[in-house]
Design a protein around this motif. Structure first.
Motif, PDB file in Angstrom:
ATOM      1  N   LYS A 232       9.231   2.709   3.080  1.00 11.07           N
ATOM      2  CA  LYS A 232       8.954   3.057   1.677  1.00 11.07           C
ATOM      3  C   LYS A 232       8.955   4.577   1.509  1.00 11.07           C
ATOM      4  CE  LYS A 232       6.325  -1.058   0.513  1.00 11.07           C
ATOM      5  NZ  LYS A 232       4.994  -1.609   0.199  1.00 11.07           N
ATOM      6  N   TRP A 233       8.375   5.287   2.469  1.00 10.31           N
ATOM      7  CA  TRP A 233       8.344   6.758   2.437  1.00 10.31           C
ATOM      8  C   TRP A 233       9.771   7.286   2.323  1.00 10.31           C
ATOM      9  CZ3 TRP A 233       3.696   9.607   4.260  1.00 10.31           C
ATOM     10  CH2 TRP A 233       3.861  10.984   4.246  1.00 10.31           C
ATOM     11  N   LEU A 234      10.650   6.771   3.195  1.00  6.86           N
ATOM     12  CA  LEU A 234      12.048   7.192   3.166  1.00  6.86           C
ATOM     13  C   LEU A 234      12.693   6.880   1.819  1.00  6.86           C
ATOM     14  CD1 LEU A 234      13.231   6.061   6.722  1.00  6.86           C
ATOM     15  CD2 LEU A 234      12.554   8.353   5.989  1.00  6.86           C
ATOM     16  N   ALA A 235      12.413   5.702   1.289  1.00  2.00           N
ATOM     17  CA  ALA A 235      13.000   5.300   0.004  1.00  2.00           C
ATOM     18  C   ALA A 235      12.506   6.206  -1.126  1.00  2.00           C
ATOM     19  CB  ALA A 235      12.663   3.841  -0.301  1.00  2.00           C
ATOM     20  N   TYR A 236      11.211   6.486  -1.177  1.00 10.15           N
ATOM     21  CA  TYR A 236      10.667   7.352  -2.231  1.00 10.15           C
ATOM     22  C   TYR A 236      11.225   8.769  -2.123  1.00 10.15           C
ATOM     23  CZ  TYR A 236       7.286   3.683  -3.318  1.00 10.15           C
ATOM     24  OH  TYR A 236       6.698   2.499  -3.684  1.00 10.15           O
TER      25      TYR A 236
ATOM     26  N   LYS B  57      -1.407  13.058  -2.520  1.00 11.56           N
ATOM     27  CA  LYS B  57      -2.050  12.033  -3.353  1.00 11.56           C
ATOM     28  C   LYS B  57      -1.006  11.139  -4.011  1.00 11.56           C
ATOM     29  CE  LYS B  57      -5.425  10.141  -5.824  1.00 11.56           C
ATOM     30  NZ  LYS B  57      -5.411   8.715  -5.590  1.00 11.56           N
ATOM     31  N   GLN B  58       0.065  11.731  -4.518  1.00 13.76           N
ATOM     32  CA  GLN B  58       1.109  10.930  -5.157  1.00 13.76           C
ATOM     33  C   GLN B  58       1.776   9.993  -4.154  1.00 13.76           C
ATOM     34  OE1 GLN B  58       3.227  14.339  -6.704  1.00 13.76           O
ATOM     35  NE2 GLN B  58       2.654  13.836  -8.824  1.00 13.76           N
ATOM     36  N   MET B  59       2.040  10.499  -2.954  1.00 13.75           N
ATOM     37  CA  MET B  59       2.646   9.641  -1.930  1.00 13.75           C
ATOM     38  C   MET B  59       1.679   8.532  -1.541  1.00 13.75           C
ATOM     39  SD  MET B  59       5.284   8.826  -0.175  1.00 13.75           S
ATOM     40  CE  MET B  59       6.434  10.184  -0.073  1.00 13.75           C
ATOM     41  N   ALA B  60       0.419   8.878  -1.399  1.00 10.11           N
ATOM     42  CA  ALA B  60      -0.597   7.879  -1.060  1.00 10.11           C
ATOM     43  C   ALA B  60      -0.641   6.775  -2.105  1.00 10.11           C
ATOM     44  CB  ALA B  60      -1.964   8.550  -0.920  1.00 10.11           C
ATOM     45  N   ASP B  61      -0.604   7.167  -3.378  1.00 13.78           N
ATOM     46  CA  ASP B  61      -0.633   6.177  -4.460  1.00 13.78           C
ATOM     47  C   ASP B  61       0.593   5.267  -4.397  1.00 13.78           C
ATOM     48  OD1 ASP B  61      -3.036   7.208  -5.360  1.00 13.78           O
ATOM     49  OD2 ASP B  61      -2.137   8.364  -6.998  1.00 13.78           O
ATOM     50  N   LYS B  62       1.755   5.839  -4.109  1.00 12.73           N
ATOM     51  CA  LYS B  62       2.978   5.046  -4.011  1.00 12.73           C
ATOM     52  C   LYS B  62       2.897   4.036  -2.862  1.00 12.73           C
ATOM     53  CE  LYS B  62       6.232   8.253  -6.092  1.00 12.73           C
ATOM     54  NZ  LYS B  62       6.596   7.329  -7.162  1.00 12.73           N
ATOM     55  N   LEU B  63       2.278   4.455  -1.748  1.00  9.47           N
ATOM     56  CA  LEU B  63       2.185   3.600  -0.567  1.00  9.47           C
ATOM     57  C   LEU B  63       0.933   2.717  -0.577  1.00  9.47           C
ATOM     58  CD1 LEU B  63       3.287   6.184   2.152  1.00  9.47           C
ATOM     59  CD2 LEU B  63       4.678   4.401   1.084  1.00  9.47           C
ATOM     60  N   ASN B  64       0.085   2.919  -1.572  1.00  8.84           N
ATOM     61  CA  ASN B  64      -1.167   2.176  -1.701  1.00  8.84           C
ATOM     62  C   ASN B  64      -2.073   2.398  -0.471  1.00  8.84           C
ATOM     63  OD1 ASN B  64      -2.917   0.564  -3.203  1.00  8.84           O
ATOM     64  ND2 ASN B  64      -2.214  -1.316  -2.222  1.00  8.84           N
ATOM     65  N   ILE B  65      -2.166   3.676  -0.083  1.00 13.75           N
ATOM     66  CA  ILE B  65      -3.043   4.100   1.005  1.00 13.75           C
ATOM     67  C   ILE B  65      -3.825   5.322   0.518  1.00 13.75           C
ATOM     68  CG2 ILE B  65      -1.580   3.175   2.852  1.00 13.75           C
ATOM     69  CD1 ILE B  65      -0.397   5.958   3.259  1.00 13.75           C
TER      70      ILE B  65
END
Length: 82
Positions: free
Chosen positions: A49-53, A19-27
């Motif tokens: 963005k995934w790699l950066a986070y 959920k946190q990753m989804a929120d960061k990626l806006n998906i």
């Protein structure tokens, strides 16, 4: 590209829930789950963005892409292929 297991491992190591990753990626969380299950692949923008986070160093990848791009645009290489 990269496997869903790798994406999941990076996310978990970074300490994010789906959920946190989804929120960061806006998906949606379901989309993150699908990426991790290998049902779909992330868009390039989501992937970077995934790699950066997850604090993954993308410099080696960018250098490799640049090298490939340079070779494709080298007139000598193009002439040799004709």
């Amino acid at each position: 590209m990269i496997s869903g297991d790798d994406l999941k491992a990076m996310r978990k190591k970074a300490g994010f829930t789906q959920k946190q990753m989804a929120d960061k990626l806006n998906i949606t969380r379901e989309t993150v789950s699908n990426y991790e299950l290998g049902v779909g692949e992330p868009r390039m923008s989501h992937f970077f963005k995934w790699l950066a986070y997850c604090k993954i160093d993308i410099n080696p990848l960018m250098i490799q892409i640049s090298n490939v791009s340079s070779k494709l645009n080298d007139p000598k290489d193009i002439k040799d292929k004709e």
